[in-house]
Design an enzyme around this catalytic site. Sequence first.
Site, short mmCIF file in Angstrom:
data_model
loop_
_atom_site.label_atom_id
_atom_site.label_comp_id
_atom_site.label_asym_id
_atom_site.label_seq_id
_atom_site.Cartn_x
_atom_site.Cartn_y
_atom_site.Cartn_z
N ASP A 70 0.85 -1.20 0.00
CA ASP A 70 0.00 0.00 0.00
C ASP A 70 0.88 1.25 0.00
OD1 ASP A 70 0.94 -0.27 2.61
OD2 ASP A 70 -1.03 -0.65 3.48
N ASN A 138 -9.10 -1.05 12.77
CA ASN A 138 -10.46 -1.23 12.24
C ASN A 138 -10.59 -2.53 11.45
OD1 ASN A 138 -8.94 -0.62 10.02
ND2 ASN A 138 -10.15 1.13 9.34
N HIS A 140 -8.50 -3.56 9.04
CA HIS A 140 -8.01 -3.52 7.66
C HIS A 140 -6.77 -4.40 7.49
CE1 HIS A 140 -5.28 0.32 8.28
NE2 HIS A 140 -4.65 -0.77 8.67
N GLU A 145 -9.79 -0.86 3.70
CA GLU A 145 -10.58 -0.34 4.80
C GLU A 145 -11.98 -0.96 4.79
OE1 GLU A 145 -8.48 1.20 6.74
OE2 GLU A 145 -8.84 3.34 6.48
#
Length: 244
Positions: A70, A138, A140, A145
Site C-alpha cells: 500500500d 479497524n 483492515h 478499509e
Amino acid sequence: MSGPNRHVVRDADELDLVSADLVGETINANPTARIVAATGRTPMGLYATLAGRRRDDTLDTSGITIYQLDEYLGLEPDDGRSLFGWMRRSVLEPLDVPEERVRRLPLEGDLDAGCTAFDAELDGRGPLDLAILGLGLNGHLGFNEPPSDAASGTRVVQLSPMTIQANSDYWGPDAGVPAAAVTMGMHHLLSARRIVLLVSGAGKHAIVRRALEGPVGPDVPASFLQQATGDVQVVVDRAAWGEG
Ligand code: PGA
C-alpha cells in the site's frame, strides 16, 4: 480449509523470532518466493531478525521478489511519509533486494488502468507465495478499509479517520496523513500460499478477536482470513490475545 493457525507469544521478541521462522521456512523452501511485505510498526522486528539471518548466511534472500502492499497518494517520491521509503529502509535495503525485484503500485497517470495492470501481472504469475501483514485497528489488511469484500482488487481508497489517526503516530502530529491511498486488494492477499499476520499490543485485543472469532464479512476485512484457502499463520502476543 482448516482456518488460521495461531501462535500466542509472550512478547515482541518472541513475535519476531516465531514470525522470522515462518518467513524463513517459506524462503528456504522457495528461494524465488514472491512476497508482499507490510510496513507499520508491528513487522519491524521481524525484518530486523531476517536481516540478521541474512548477514549470518542462514537465510538467502537474493532471489525473492517484493510486492508493495500500500502507499499514500499525492506525496513526492522523497517525502518522509512515503510507505515505499519505509519499505526501502526496513525491507529492501536490509534484505538486499534490488529495484528490479520490486513490484510497485501505480501512483501516477491513469490509476485505474495501473491497478488493473498490477493485478494482471499478479494473476499471470499465480498466487503470491507469502503475505506478511499487520492488522489495522479497524480490521483492515493493507489499506483495505471496511467495508472491503474478499474479491476486491488493487484500487484507490479513501482512508478512514481511524486509520489517519493511527498513521499520524508514525509521522508526528503535525506531519499530516494523506486521505487517499492505493492498496493491493483483498483478493491477492487472501489467495497467497502462506499468510503471516502479526498482531501486537492490548490496543489490538478487540479487533484481533473479532477478526479471528467473529462473523466473517466486509466490515472486518481481516475476518476473511478465517476462510482463506492458503496456510494462514497468526502470530499474536499475549497482550493482544488475552487469556484463553
Ligand atoms: P501497525 O499497523 O503495525 O503500525 O500497528 C498495522 C496496520 O495498520 O495495518
